[in-house]
Design an enzyme around this catalytic site. Structure first.
Site, PDB file in Angstrom:
ATOM      1  CB  CYS A 136      -0.940  -0.001   1.195  1.00  0.00           C
ATOM      2  SG  CYS A 136      -2.026  -1.429   1.223  1.00  0.00           S
ATOM      3  CG  HIS A 187      -2.926   3.342   2.123  1.00  0.00           C
ATOM      4  ND1 HIS A 187      -3.584   3.029   0.952  1.00  0.00           N
ATOM      5  CD2 HIS A 187      -3.035   2.234   2.927  1.00  0.00           C
ATOM      6  CE1 HIS A 187      -4.063   1.804   1.042  1.00  0.00           C
ATOM      7  NE2 HIS A 187      -3.747   1.308   2.228  1.00  0.00           N
ATOM      8  CG  ASN A 247      -6.791  -0.630   1.443  1.00  0.00           C
ATOM      9  OD1 ASN A 247      -6.068  -0.358   0.487  1.00  0.00           O
ATOM     10  ND2 ASN A 247      -6.317  -1.032   2.608  1.00  0.00           N
TER      11      ASN A 247
HETATM   12  O1  UT7 Z   1      -3.870  -1.159   3.631  1.00  0.00           O
HETATM   13  C1  UT7 Z   1      -3.051  -1.360   4.724  1.00  0.00           C
HETATM   14  C2  UT7 Z   1      -3.371  -2.609   5.424  1.00  0.00           C
HETATM   15  N1  UT7 Z   1      -4.636  -2.686   6.108  1.00  0.00           N
HETATM   16  C3  UT7 Z   1      -5.162  -1.819   7.009  1.00  0.00           C
HETATM   17  O2  UT7 Z   1      -4.741  -0.711   7.173  1.00  0.00           O
HETATM   18  C4  UT7 Z   1      -6.278  -2.328   7.884  1.00  0.00           C
HETATM   19  C5  UT7 Z   1      -6.136  -1.856   9.314  1.00  0.00           C
HETATM   20  N2  UT7 Z   1      -7.179  -2.379  10.209  1.00  0.00           N
HETATM   21  C6  UT7 Z   1      -8.482  -2.038  10.128  1.00  0.00           C
HETATM   22  O3  UT7 Z   1      -8.878  -1.285   9.269  1.00  0.00           O
HETATM   23  C7  UT7 Z   1      -9.401  -2.562  11.209  1.00  0.00           C
HETATM   24  O4  UT7 Z   1      -8.659  -3.244  12.177  1.00  0.00           O
HETATM   25  C8  UT7 Z   1     -10.531  -3.510  10.663  1.00  0.00           C
HETATM   26  C9  UT7 Z   1     -11.534  -2.719   9.869  1.00  0.00           C
HETATM   27  C10 UT7 Z   1      -9.915  -4.617   9.804  1.00  0.00           C
HETATM   28  C11 UT7 Z   1     -11.265  -4.153  11.844  1.00  0.00           C
HETATM   29  O5  UT7 Z   1     -11.825  -3.124  12.659  1.00  0.00           O
HETATM   30  P1  UT7 Z   1     -11.593  -3.157  14.248  1.00  0.00           P
HETATM   31  O6  UT7 Z   1     -12.333  -1.998  14.761  1.00  0.00           O
HETATM   32  O7  UT7 Z   1     -10.121  -3.214  14.495  1.00  0.00           O
HETATM   33  O8  UT7 Z   1     -12.302  -4.481  14.658  1.00  0.00           O
HETATM   34  P2  UT7 Z   1     -11.694  -5.738  15.461  1.00  0.00           P
HETATM   35  O9  UT7 Z   1     -10.797  -6.529  14.585  1.00  0.00           O
HETATM   36  O10 UT7 Z   1     -11.160  -5.243  16.769  1.00  0.00           O
HETATM   37  O11 UT7 Z   1     -12.995  -6.613  15.721  1.00  0.00           O
HETATM   38  C12 UT7 Z   1     -14.048  -6.158  16.596  1.00  0.00           C
HETATM   39  C13 UT7 Z   1     -15.203  -7.130  16.489  1.00  0.00           C
HETATM   40  C14 UT7 Z   1     -14.803  -8.589  16.575  1.00  0.00           C
HETATM   41  O12 UT7 Z   1     -15.802  -9.284  17.278  1.00  0.00           O
HETATM   42  P3  UT7 Z   1     -15.630  -9.656  18.832  1.00  0.00           P
HETATM   43  O13 UT7 Z   1     -14.400 -10.509  18.900  1.00  0.00           O
HETATM   44  O14 UT7 Z   1     -15.486  -8.343  19.525  1.00  0.00           O
HETATM   45  O15 UT7 Z   1     -16.903 -10.384  19.143  1.00  0.00           O
HETATM   46  C15 UT7 Z   1     -14.793  -9.058  15.154  1.00  0.00           C
HETATM   47  O16 UT7 Z   1     -15.025 -10.446  15.014  1.00  0.00           O
HETATM   48  O17 UT7 Z   1     -15.837  -6.969  15.201  1.00  0.00           O
HETATM   49  C16 UT7 Z   1     -15.938  -8.260  14.576  1.00  0.00           C
HETATM   50  N3  UT7 Z   1     -15.872  -8.081  13.133  1.00  0.00           N
HETATM   51  C17 UT7 Z   1     -16.941  -7.788  12.379  1.00  0.00           C
HETATM   52  N4  UT7 Z   1     -18.243  -7.628  12.681  1.00  0.00           N
HETATM   53  C18 UT7 Z   1     -19.090  -7.326  11.681  1.00  0.00           C
HETATM   54  C19 UT7 Z   1     -14.768  -8.117  12.330  1.00  0.00           C
HETATM   55  N5  UT7 Z   1     -15.116  -7.869  11.062  1.00  0.00           N
HETATM   56  C20 UT7 Z   1     -16.452  -7.654  11.061  1.00  0.00           C
HETATM   57  C21 UT7 Z   1     -17.390  -7.356  10.055  1.00  0.00           C
HETATM   58  N6  UT7 Z   1     -18.683  -7.198  10.406  1.00  0.00           N
HETATM   59  N7  UT7 Z   1     -17.026  -7.211   8.762  1.00  0.00           N
END
Ligand code: UT7
Length: 329
Positions: A118, A255, A285
């Site tokens: 990225c 980015h 993204n």
């Molecule tokens: O391009 C460069 C590389 N990539 C990035 O920059 C990505 C960086 N990271 C992110 O953008 C975020 O971490 C994500 C969008 C991927 C995830 O968001 P988050 O706020 O960090 O969520 P999390 O991983 O802490 O998950 C929170 C909860 C979890 O459930 P529990 O364990 O709290 O019950 C996940 O299982 O949200 C759940 N979850 C979802 N729920 C509904 C994860 N994905 C989803 C989803 N829909 N799509």
């Protein structure tokens, strides 16, 4: 050219392209356990553009260059180097850049792909502007293009909601009067490579069952933490290389990974959020394409004007990052 003349680089043209097929949050709701509210709240993304089965990164890059040629009175015949930033090339080889050379029939040019995920577009600008300033080349075509949909695991709700496909192209030319590339900054933390990678021959190193499938695997929380802690530090170091402060930056173009990441970086760096340009709301993204897509949108909407100072900042898999301060026009 007399050796006493100092060459500098400037961006003389820009174009971009996204495929026409839309994948919105409601579509994703039918594929994995997610919903529009969660996706918008956590990422700011509403839609992404997805290439068709027979549409690959080179096709998007070609359309981005065609868009550039349609908007600027520039020509490609004397391009001396083509750099395509991508980590989703059509083929491992020949490089995407070679496909671009062949399509446009550019007669006497070097061509290679650059993979800094990225951060790739920022890395490619870093390289191209340095080669021009060193007097090695006078005209370089830089393209950032990716088809993330080809490597996304659409059964993994934590990653498939993020990614889309696109490409952006810029032409860098030598400029003897006013330097446009004012500062560069690069940083890498290879120890974080395990937090976002594409499975392949060596993926058993991370004990991953997707071995050999060529899919993107991500620990979103770790990548998020990396971005919001290290990018503000990088911006500080980048600005320290100039006499400029945040107040001198007209537009911040990071980015487009996630809107929450951009908000956090802005807050920590003292950059007003209204001065951030991003392409993620309707394109997701798009990795190496996200910065040129946002810049081109800003230019076409009349926001980015000649003389504006831009802060471009890429970050992603590696883990790696690159920042540049560039004067537009
Ligand atoms: O391009 C460069 C590389 N990539 C990035 O920059 C990505 C960086 N990271 C992110 O953008 C975020 O971490 C994500 C969008 C991927 C995830 O968001 P988050 O706020 O960090 O969520 P999390 O991983 O802490 O998950 C929170 C909860 C979890 O459930 P529990 O364990 O709290 O019950 C996940 O299982 O949200 C759940 N979850 C979802 N729920 C509904 C994860 N994905 C989803 C989803 N829909 N799509």
């Amino acid at each position: 050219m007399p050796s006493s003349i100092t060459l500098n680089a400037r961006i003389s043209a820009i174009g971009s392209y996204v495929p026409s097929r839309i994948l919105n949050n409601t579509d994703l709701q039918a594929m994995v356990d997610t919903n529009d509210e969660w996706i918008v709240q956590r990422t700011g993304i509403h839609e992404r553009r997805i290439a068709t089965e027979d549409e690959f990164t080179s096709h998007l890059c070609i359309r981005a260059v065609e868009d550039m040629l349609a908007h600027y009175p520039v020509q490609l015949e004397d391009v001396e180097l083509i750099i395509v930033a991508t980590h989703t090339p059509d083929l491992p080889f020949p490089s995407t850049a070679c496909l671009i050379q062949d399509h446009f029939g550019i007669p006497a040019t070097g061509a290679y792909d650059l993979n800094a995920t990225c951060a790739g577009f920022a890395y490619a600008l870093h390289t191209a502007s340095a080669l021009i300033s060193a007097g090695v080349h006078r005209k370089v075509l830089v393209i950032g293009g990716d088809t993330l949909s080809k490597i996304t695991d659409y059964s993994d709700r934590s990653t498939c909601i993020l990614f889309g496909d696109g490409a952006g192209a810029v032409l860098l030319e030598s400029e003897e009067e006013h330097p446009a590339f004012l500062a560069h900054y690069l940083s890498t933390d290879g120890s974080g490579g395990k937090h976002v990678y594409r499975t392949g021959l060596a993926s058993s190193l991370h004990g991953n069952p997707l071995e050999g499938q060529g899919k993107l695997v991500q620990n979103g929380r770790e990548v998020y933490r990396y971005a919001v802690t290290t990018v503000p530090q990088g911006i500080e170091k980048l600005l320290a290389k100039t006499a400029m402060g945040v107040k001198d930056i007209a537009w911040f173009i990071p980015h487009s990974a996630n809107l929450r990441i951009i908000e956090s970086i802005c807050e920590k760096s003292g950059i007003p959020f209204e001065q951030a340009l991003y392409s993620l709301e309707y394109y997701g993204n798009t990795s190496a394409a996200s910065i040129p897509l946002a810049l081109d949108m800003g230019v076409k909407e009349g926001k980015v004007k000649a003389g504006d100072t831009l802060l471009l900042y890429g970050f992603g898999g590696g883990l790696t990052q690159a920042g540049l301060i560039v004067r537009w026009g």
